[in-house]
Design a protein around this motif. Sequence first.
Motif, PDB file in Angstrom:
ATOM      1  N   ASN A   1       0.842  -1.174   0.000  1.00  0.00           N
ATOM      2  CA  ASN A   1       0.000   0.000   0.000  1.00  0.00           C
ATOM      3  C   ASN A   1       0.893   1.245   0.000  1.00  0.00           C
ATOM      4  O   ASN A   1       1.752   1.401   0.868  1.00  0.00           O
ATOM      5  N   LEU A   2       0.659   2.132  -0.934  1.00  0.00           N
ATOM      6  CA  LEU A   2       1.491   3.325  -1.093  1.00  0.00           C
ATOM      7  C   LEU A   2       1.428   4.218   0.134  1.00  0.00           C
ATOM      8  O   LEU A   2       2.450   4.737   0.585  1.00  0.00           O
ATOM      9  N   GLU A   3       0.251   4.411   0.686  1.00  0.00           N
ATOM     10  CA  GLU A   3       0.114   5.282   1.860  1.00  0.00           C
ATOM     11  C   GLU A   3       0.951   4.777   3.024  1.00  0.00           C
ATOM     12  O   GLU A   3       1.634   5.553   3.688  1.00  0.00           O
ATOM     13  N   LYS A   4       0.918   3.479   3.264  1.00  0.00           N
ATOM     14  CA  LYS A   4       1.696   2.904   4.362  1.00  0.00           C
ATOM     15  C   LYS A   4       3.191   3.028   4.096  1.00  0.00           C
ATOM     16  O   LYS A   4       3.957   3.337   5.008  1.00  0.00           O
ATOM     17  N   GLN A   5       3.604   2.796   2.861  1.00  0.00           N
ATOM     18  CA  GLN A   5       5.016   2.945   2.511  1.00  0.00           C
ATOM     19  C   GLN A   5       5.475   4.387   2.706  1.00  0.00           C
ATOM     20  O   GLN A   5       6.560   4.641   3.226  1.00  0.00           O
ATOM     21  N   ALA A   6       4.638   5.331   2.290  1.00  0.00           N
ATOM     22  CA  ALA A   6       4.980   6.747   2.426  1.00  0.00           C
ATOM     23  C   ALA A   6       5.041   7.147   3.898  1.00  0.00           C
ATOM     24  O   ALA A   6       5.959   7.868   4.307  1.00  0.00           O
ATOM     25  N   GLU A   7       4.091   6.683   4.692  1.00  0.00           N
ATOM     26  CA  GLU A   7       4.095   6.989   6.123  1.00  0.00           C
ATOM     27  C   GLU A   7       5.359   6.450   6.784  1.00  0.00           C
ATOM     28  O   GLU A   7       5.971   7.131   7.614  1.00  0.00           O
ATOM     29  N   GLN A   8       5.742   5.236   6.431  1.00  0.00           N
ATOM     30  CA  GLN A   8       6.955   4.644   6.995  1.00  0.00           C
ATOM     31  C   GLN A   8       8.184   5.439   6.569  1.00  0.00           C
ATOM     32  O   GLN A   8       9.073   5.715   7.369  1.00  0.00           O
ATOM     33  N   ALA A   9       8.233   5.814   5.309  1.00  0.00           N
ATOM     34  CA  ALA A   9       9.374   6.585   4.803  1.00  0.00           C
ATOM     35  C   ALA A   9       9.467   7.943   5.486  1.00  0.00           C
ATOM     36  O   ALA A   9      10.561   8.423   5.780  1.00  0.00           O
ATOM     37  N   LEU A  10       8.324   8.559   5.772  1.00  0.00           N
ATOM     38  CA  LEU A  10       8.325   9.864   6.435  1.00  0.00           C
ATOM     39  C   LEU A  10       8.856   9.784   7.860  1.00  0.00           C
ATOM     40  O   LEU A  10       9.290  10.789   8.417  1.00  0.00           O
ATOM     41  N   LYS A  11       8.861   8.612   8.451  1.00  0.00           N
ATOM     42  CA  LYS A  11       9.451   8.430   9.772  1.00  0.00           C
ATOM     43  C   LYS A  11      10.978   8.486   9.688  1.00  0.00           C
ATOM     44  O   LYS A  11      11.645   8.764  10.675  1.00  0.00           O
TER      45      LYS A  11
ATOM     46  N   ARG B   1      -5.176   6.641 -10.598  1.00  0.00           N
ATOM     47  CA  ARG B   1      -5.838   7.612 -11.482  1.00  0.00           C
ATOM     48  C   ARG B   1      -7.168   8.070 -10.884  1.00  0.00           C
ATOM     49  O   ARG B   1      -7.666   9.136 -11.208  1.00  0.00           O
ATOM     50  N   GLN B   2      -7.738   7.262 -10.001  1.00  0.00           N
ATOM     51  CA  GLN B   2      -9.044   7.567  -9.415  1.00  0.00           C
ATOM     52  C   GLN B   2      -8.947   8.158  -8.015  1.00  0.00           C
ATOM     53  O   GLN B   2      -9.895   8.759  -7.525  1.00  0.00           O
ATOM     54  N   ASP B   3      -7.806   8.015  -7.368  1.00  0.00           N
ATOM     55  CA  ASP B   3      -7.612   8.498  -6.003  1.00  0.00           C
ATOM     56  C   ASP B   3      -7.575  10.026  -5.995  1.00  0.00           C
ATOM     57  O   ASP B   3      -6.735  10.637  -6.644  1.00  0.00           O
ATOM     58  N   GLU B   4      -8.473  10.643  -5.242  1.00  0.00           N
ATOM     59  CA  GLU B   4      -8.564  12.109  -5.199  1.00  0.00           C
ATOM     60  C   GLU B   4      -7.312  12.768  -4.628  1.00  0.00           C
ATOM     61  O   GLU B   4      -6.994  13.895  -4.970  1.00  0.00           O
ATOM     62  N   SER B   5      -6.596  12.068  -3.755  1.00  0.00           N
ATOM     63  CA  SER B   5      -5.399  12.673  -3.166  1.00  0.00           C
ATOM     64  C   SER B   5      -4.203  12.630  -4.117  1.00  0.00           C
ATOM     65  O   SER B   5      -3.258  13.390  -3.948  1.00  0.00           O
ATOM     66  N   ILE B   6      -4.263  11.764  -5.102  1.00  0.00           N
ATOM     67  CA  ILE B   6      -3.155  11.645  -6.066  1.00  0.00           C
ATOM     68  C   ILE B   6      -3.530  12.251  -7.411  1.00  0.00           C
ATOM     69  O   ILE B   6      -2.779  12.995  -8.005  1.00  0.00           O
ATOM     70  N   ARG B   7      -4.687  11.876  -7.925  1.00  0.00           N
ATOM     71  CA  ARG B   7      -5.188  12.366  -9.213  1.00  0.00           C
ATOM     72  C   ARG B   7      -4.177  12.222 -10.339  1.00  0.00           C
ATOM     73  O   ARG B   7      -3.887  13.153 -11.079  1.00  0.00           O
ATOM     74  N   LEU B   8      -3.617  11.030 -10.453  1.00  0.00           N
ATOM     75  CA  LEU B   8      -2.626  10.764 -11.485  1.00  0.00           C
ATOM     76  C   LEU B   8      -3.258  10.886 -12.865  1.00  0.00           C
ATOM     77  O   LEU B   8      -4.214  10.197 -13.180  1.00  0.00           O
ATOM     78  N   GLU B   9      -2.733  11.797 -13.655  1.00  0.00           N
ATOM     79  CA  GLU B   9      -3.250  12.016 -15.006  1.00  0.00           C
ATOM     80  C   GLU B   9      -2.251  11.602 -16.076  1.00  0.00           C
ATOM     81  O   GLU B   9      -2.629  11.126 -17.131  1.00  0.00           O
TER      82      GLU B   9
ATOM     83  N   PRO C   1       5.574  10.261 -16.844  1.00  0.00           N
ATOM     84  CA  PRO C   1       5.968  10.125 -15.453  1.00  0.00           C
ATOM     85  C   PRO C   1       5.438  11.280 -14.608  1.00  0.00           C
ATOM     86  O   PRO C   1       5.269  12.398 -15.102  1.00  0.00           O
ATOM     87  N   THR C   2       5.185  10.982 -13.349  1.00  0.00           N
ATOM     88  CA  THR C   2       4.777  11.991 -12.377  1.00  0.00           C
ATOM     89  C   THR C   2       5.603  11.791 -11.120  1.00  0.00           C
ATOM     90  O   THR C   2       5.721  10.673 -10.619  1.00  0.00           O
ATOM     91  N   LEU C   3       6.147  12.891 -10.618  1.00  0.00           N
ATOM     92  CA  LEU C   3       6.925  12.865  -9.384  1.00  0.00           C
ATOM     93  C   LEU C   3       6.184  13.698  -8.353  1.00  0.00           C
ATOM     94  O   LEU C   3       5.879  14.873  -8.590  1.00  0.00           O
ATOM     95  N   LEU C   4       5.882  13.084  -7.212  1.00  0.00           N
ATOM     96  CA  LEU C   4       5.212  13.785  -6.118  1.00  0.00           C
ATOM     97  C   LEU C   4       6.124  13.806  -4.904  1.00  0.00           C
ATOM     98  O   LEU C   4       6.877  12.861  -4.669  1.00  0.00           O
ATOM     99  N   ARG C   5       6.010  14.859  -4.131  1.00  0.00           N
ATOM    100  CA  ARG C   5       6.711  14.896  -2.853  1.00  0.00           C
ATOM    101  C   ARG C   5       5.669  14.679  -1.756  1.00  0.00           C
ATOM    102  O   ARG C   5       4.652  15.364  -1.724  1.00  0.00           O
ATOM    103  N   TYR C   6       5.938  13.724  -0.895  1.00  0.00           N
ATOM    104  CA  TYR C   6       5.039  13.443   0.221  1.00  0.00           C
ATOM    105  C   TYR C   6       5.493  14.229   1.437  1.00  0.00           C
ATOM    106  O   TYR C   6       6.688  14.359   1.694  1.00  0.00           O
ATOM    107  N   THR C   7       4.529  14.748   2.174  1.00  0.00           N
ATOM    108  CA  THR C   7       4.817  15.436   3.419  1.00  0.00           C
ATOM    109  C   THR C   7       3.907  14.884   4.498  1.00  0.00           C
ATOM    110  O   THR C   7       2.834  14.338   4.202  1.00  0.00           O
TER     111      THR C   7
END
Length: 93
Positions: free
Chosen positions: A1-11, A73-81, A84-90
């Motif tokens: 799950n991307l959200e869990k991976q991102a949360e772990q990385a933010l630690k 592509r359907q996730d409102e928090s990502i809205r991948l259109e 390549p797309t690069l996002l920064r997580y905070t």
Amino acid sequence: NLEKQAEQALKESDNVFVLFFGRETIEGQSWCPDCVVADPKVRAGIAKVENAILLEVPVDRKSDTASDTQVFRQDESIRLERIPTLLRYTAAD
């Protein structure tokens, strides 16, 4: 799950990036020519950021409606259109 991976990385770091790119074909190359061109440039840029963590998310063609990667592509928090797309997580406040 991307959200869990991102949360772990933010630690571990405040510099968490997610790269959405075209999944590699059986030939070992992304189906997305723009991703092939951007990949080394993105990696070089991320390498210059102190303590950066890069999470990679391969996605299938938009036309592959059965793919589990369509969720991005359907996730409102990502809205991948496009890729390549690069996002920064905070961290959420």
